[in-house]
Design a protein around this motif. Structure first.
Motif, mmCIF file in Angstrom:
data_model
loop_
_atom_site.group_PDB
_atom_site.id
_atom_site.type_symbol
_atom_site.label_atom_id
_atom_site.label_comp_id
_atom_site.label_asym_id
_atom_site.label_seq_id
_atom_site.Cartn_x
_atom_site.Cartn_y
_atom_site.Cartn_z
ATOM 1 N N ARG A 309 0.780 37.423 -20.228
ATOM 2 C CA ARG A 309 1.520 36.193 -19.770
ATOM 3 C C ARG A 309 3.072 36.576 -20.305
ATOM 4 N NH1 ARG A 309 0.194 33.080 -23.493
ATOM 5 N NH2 ARG A 309 1.191 31.006 -22.841
ATOM 6 N N ARG A 310 3.182 37.707 -21.330
ATOM 7 C CA ARG A 310 4.424 37.740 -21.852
ATOM 8 C C ARG A 310 5.599 37.974 -21.029
ATOM 9 N NH1 ARG A 310 6.555 42.315 -22.297
ATOM 10 N NH2 ARG A 310 8.275 42.727 -23.846
ATOM 11 N N LYS A 311 6.539 37.531 -21.130
ATOM 12 C CA LYS A 311 7.741 37.735 -20.421
ATOM 13 C C LYS A 311 8.942 38.862 -20.899
ATOM 14 C CE LYS A 311 7.602 33.447 -17.857
ATOM 15 N NZ LYS A 311 8.132 32.133 -17.334
ATOM 16 N N GLY A 312 9.108 39.601 -20.158
ATOM 17 C CA GLY A 312 10.323 40.794 -20.536
ATOM 18 C C GLY A 312 11.523 40.335 -19.848
ATOM 19 N N LEU A 313 11.875 41.045 -18.624
ATOM 20 C CA LEU A 313 13.050 40.972 -17.912
ATOM 21 C C LEU A 313 12.740 39.735 -16.832
ATOM 22 C CD1 LEU A 313 13.911 44.771 -17.061
ATOM 23 C CD2 LEU A 313 14.472 43.197 -18.953
ATOM 24 N N VAL A 314 13.551 38.764 -16.677
ATOM 25 C CA VAL A 314 13.085 37.578 -16.060
ATOM 26 C C VAL A 314 14.641 37.479 -14.986
ATOM 27 C CG1 VAL A 314 11.923 36.658 -17.783
ATOM 28 C CG2 VAL A 314 14.397 35.999 -17.824
ATOM 29 N N ARG A 315 14.058 36.510 -13.702
ATOM 30 C CA ARG A 315 15.027 36.066 -12.887
ATOM 31 C C ARG A 315 15.087 34.346 -13.633
ATOM 32 N NH1 ARG A 315 10.894 38.259 -10.203
ATOM 33 N NH2 ARG A 315 9.845 36.200 -9.623
ATOM 34 N N VAL A 316 16.190 34.227 -13.811
ATOM 35 C CA VAL A 316 16.494 32.772 -14.577
ATOM 36 C C VAL A 316 17.026 31.897 -13.237
ATOM 37 C CG1 VAL A 316 17.721 31.553 -16.296
ATOM 38 C CG2 VAL A 316 17.369 33.902 -16.564
ATOM 39 N N LYS A 317 16.333 30.734 -13.351
ATOM 40 C CA LYS A 317 16.630 29.917 -12.189
ATOM 41 C C LYS A 317 16.910 28.508 -12.661
ATOM 42 C CE LYS A 317 14.578 32.698 -8.607
ATOM 43 N NZ LYS A 317 13.807 32.712 -7.261
ATOM 44 N N ALA A 318 17.308 27.601 -11.898
ATOM 45 C CA ALA A 318 17.496 26.067 -12.374
ATOM 46 C C ALA A 318 16.134 25.426 -12.040
ATOM 47 C CB ALA A 318 18.827 25.644 -11.892
ATOM 48 N N ALA A 319 15.819 24.389 -12.571
ATOM 49 C CA ALA A 319 14.794 23.503 -12.175
ATOM 50 C C ALA A 319 15.300 22.666 -11.071
ATOM 51 C CB ALA A 319 14.154 22.529 -13.266
ATOM 52 N N GLY A 320 14.398 22.897 -9.959
ATOM 53 C CA GLY A 320 14.848 21.882 -8.812
ATOM 54 C C GLY A 320 15.678 22.591 -7.780
ATOM 55 N N GLU A 321 15.948 23.870 -8.136
ATOM 56 C CA GLU A 321 16.728 24.912 -7.253
ATOM 57 C C GLU A 321 16.429 26.179 -7.512
ATOM 58 O OE1 GLU A 321 21.060 24.116 -6.740
ATOM 59 O OE2 GLU A 321 20.910 23.250 -8.807
ATOM 60 N N GLU A 322 15.002 26.173 -7.251
ATOM 61 C CA GLU A 322 14.336 27.634 -7.423
ATOM 62 C C GLU A 322 14.529 28.323 -6.079
ATOM 63 O OE1 GLU A 322 12.932 24.816 -7.859
ATOM 64 O OE2 GLU A 322 12.013 24.722 -10.025
ATOM 65 N N ASP A 323 14.892 27.842 -4.999
ATOM 66 C CA ASP A 323 14.992 28.427 -3.513
ATOM 67 C C ASP A 323 16.654 28.390 -3.259
ATOM 68 O OD1 ASP A 323 12.442 29.593 -3.453
ATOM 69 O OD2 ASP A 323 11.829 27.545 -2.510
ATOM 70 N N PRO A 324 17.001 29.044 -2.454
ATOM 71 C CA PRO A 324 18.492 29.213 -2.051
ATOM 72 C C PRO A 324 18.452 27.945 -1.015
ATOM 73 C CG PRO A 324 17.597 31.489 -1.307
ATOM 74 C CD PRO A 324 16.450 30.467 -1.920
ATOM 75 N N SER A 325 19.499 27.306 -0.757
ATOM 76 C CA SER A 325 19.727 26.022 0.154
ATOM 77 C C SER A 325 21.054 26.323 0.816
ATOM 78 C CB SER A 325 19.777 24.843 -0.859
ATOM 79 O OG SER A 325 20.906 24.904 -1.559
ATOM 80 N N PHE A 326 20.998 25.480 1.949
ATOM 81 C CA PHE A 326 22.435 25.502 2.553
ATOM 82 C C PHE A 326 22.596 24.212 3.183
ATOM 83 C CE2 PHE A 326 19.911 25.880 6.305
ATOM 84 C CZ PHE A 326 20.665 25.419 7.422
ATOM 85 N N TRP A 327 23.806 24.080 3.508
ATOM 86 C CA TRP A 327 24.359 22.704 4.228
ATOM 87 C C TRP A 327 25.305 23.146 5.254
ATOM 88 C CZ3 TRP A 327 25.401 23.957 -0.823
ATOM 89 C CH2 TRP A 327 26.531 23.866 -1.119
ATOM 90 N N ILE A 328 25.434 21.894 6.224
ATOM 91 C CA ILE A 328 26.505 22.076 7.221
ATOM 92 C C ILE A 328 27.041 20.680 7.226
ATOM 93 C CG2 ILE A 328 26.895 22.131 9.483
ATOM 94 C CD1 ILE A 328 24.560 23.636 10.181
ATOM 95 N N LYS A 329 28.412 20.589 7.209
ATOM 96 C CA LYS A 329 28.963 19.248 6.931
ATOM 97 C C LYS A 329 30.487 19.355 8.102
ATOM 98 C CE LYS A 329 32.600 20.385 3.616
ATOM 99 N NZ LYS A 329 33.031 19.781 2.297
ATOM 100 N N SER A 330 30.779 18.418 8.484
ATOM 101 C CA SER A 330 32.028 18.346 9.457
ATOM 102 C C SER A 330 33.228 18.130 8.828
ATOM 103 C CB SER A 330 31.348 17.079 10.458
ATOM 104 O OG SER A 330 32.854 16.825 11.291
ATOM 105 N N THR A 331 34.247 19.156 9.391
ATOM 106 C CA THR A 331 35.495 18.765 8.861
ATOM 107 C C THR A 331 36.654 17.870 9.743
ATOM 108 O OG1 THR A 331 36.096 20.806 10.045
ATOM 109 C CG2 THR A 331 35.284 21.049 7.891
ATOM 110 N N GLY A 332 35.990 17.738 10.763
ATOM 111 C CA GLY A 332 36.547 16.588 11.708
ATOM 112 C C GLY A 332 36.273 15.333 11.827
ATOM 113 N N GLY A 333 37.121 14.298 12.362
ATOM 114 C CA GLY A 333 36.667 13.091 12.457
ATOM 115 C C GLY A 333 35.602 12.755 13.648
ATOM 116 N N PHE A 334 34.997 11.663 13.734
ATOM 117 C CA PHE A 334 34.105 11.216 14.601
ATOM 118 C C PHE A 334 34.289 9.707 14.947
ATOM 119 C CE2 PHE A 334 31.932 15.192 13.571
ATOM 120 C CZ PHE A 334 31.315 15.714 14.715
#
Length: 381
Positions: A309-334
């Motif tokens: 159970r002991r942890k040595g070297l670790v990957r430190v992640k933020a709660a709620g953001e354990e996986d990568p995410s992405f998004w798309i947004k519009s820069t133009g008007g509709f």
């Protein structure tokens, strides 16, 4: 063929589901769907509606990946981003009095002395601090190329997000290799110095060669198990041996012993191949990022405990953001012609009409370096 996401399954809107179905049909080579995709790309908010579908594909690709560094690091979740957070763990608060017969407390559950309160196991700070880092990358998806190809190059979208997932995987590897190496050599600030530099017989920093690897690794395992954590000597039984990939075949061969048993009275003999017993399980990990981090690391090796159970070297992640995410947004008007429900692009369609970005919150950290042994392979102090 691709599985179509239904609104009932993912609580998506009807337009999001229709966009996903059109995208999958276009990817599957349906020419009519490709032409419709191209037209919708130029005149509606199709990329915005594709967000849930592309995110599902992106995360599915991410889940299939197996970063090499996961073989010698563990995950640690903290609750803040870009801030130092103290690592807390369980420990017995205060001093444990001598037990009834004057015995020294060395572990387990302490005896309760008469008329004294029971010692308490508390969740307390360790004076060790961990931190996450926000990693982001924008992506210029060639929307115009897809449009000009009449949708035939819709595969560019899938390839783009596969590249995103690959770079997120690389972020795990970078976070891990920086725990082991700096740009000038071994990261002694993380791994420690006294008791961590490998010694085999009279040789400091032993190299792993076909004739020396077995003895050097046996000595390193014994050396790792002289370390003390919370007043108790450790007993590690499983290690990762992290080396440059070029060393892996030689090390595996060296760890395979050969013995010959001759049968009296026979003209031949029985040949038996057996594994060398180092007294612990050893996972030989070829990690190509060592050379990327420091070009002079050809002979470097790191013995890292990975059991329990002991942890040595670790990957430190933020709660709620354990996986990568992405998004798309519009820069133009509709605009919404005649008060309709479907927006139409107001202006000329270009690559800059939409912006795509990936985000991954991760960094490397050390909770405990006890038992980590390393060598630069020079056979010299």
């Amino acid at each position: 063929m691709f599985d179509i996401i239904t609104p009932e399954e993912q609580t998506l809107t009807k337009r999001q589901c229709e966009a996903g179905e059109l995208y999958y049909d276009a990817l599957d080579g349906n020419r009519r769907a490709q032409r419709q995709f191209a037209e919708a790309l130029a005149y509606s908010d199709l990329p915005i509606q594709l967000q849930p579908t592309l995110e599902a594909d992106f995360l599915a690709d991410w889940e299939k990946r197996a970063p090499v560094s996961h073989r010698f690091t563990k995950t640690q979740i903290i609750d803040r981003v870009n801030q130092n957070v103290e690592y807390w763990d369980f420990r017995i608060a205060g001093e444990i009095p001598d037990e009834n017969n004057g015995e020294r407390f060395i572990g387990g559950l302490p005896k309760k002395l008469p008329e004294q309160p029971a010692p308490k196991l508390s969740f307390a700070g360790s004076n060790k601090f961990l931190r996450t880092s926000v990693r982001e990358l924008g992506l210029d998806i060639q929307w115009e190329t897809i449009y000009n190809s009449r949708g035939a190059r819709v595969d560019l979208i899938k390839e783009a997000f596969e590249e995103f997932a690959s770079r997120a995987e690389d972020s795990d590897e970078v976070a891990a290799v920086k725990l082991l190496l700096t740009s000038s050599g071994i990261n002694t600030g993380v791994l420690g110095t006294t008791g961590h530099v490998a010694v085999s017989g009279a040789t400091t920093n032993p190299a792993l060669t076909p004739t020396t690897a077995v003895q050097a690794l046996a000595d390193a395992i014994a050396q790792a198990n002289t370390h003390v954590v919370n007043g108790k000597q450790v007993n590690f039984t499983k290690f990762a041996l992290v080396v440059n990939p070029a060393l892996v075949p030689m090390i595996k061969q060296a760890l395979t012993g050969m013995s010959l048993t001759y049968v009296p009275g026979s003209s031949g003999g029985v040949q038996l191949q057996q594994q060398v017993d180092l007294g612990a399980d050893l996972d030989v990990v070829g990690f190509s990022w060592l050379k990327t981090a420091f070009s002079g690391s050809d002979k470097y090796w790191f013995l890292i405990p990975i059991d329990g159970r002991r942890k040595g070297l670790v990957r430190v992640k933020a709660a709620g953001e354990e996986d990568p995410s992405f998004w798309i947004k519009s820069t133009g008007g509709f605009i919404y012609p005649n008060g309709g429900d479907i927006p139409v692009l107001d202006g000329q369609f270009t690559n800059e009409t939409y912006e795509a970005k990936t985000r991954y919150v991760v960094d490397g950290g050390v909770v405990d370096n006890a038992g980590i042994i390393y060598s630069n392979g020079t056979n010299a102090a």
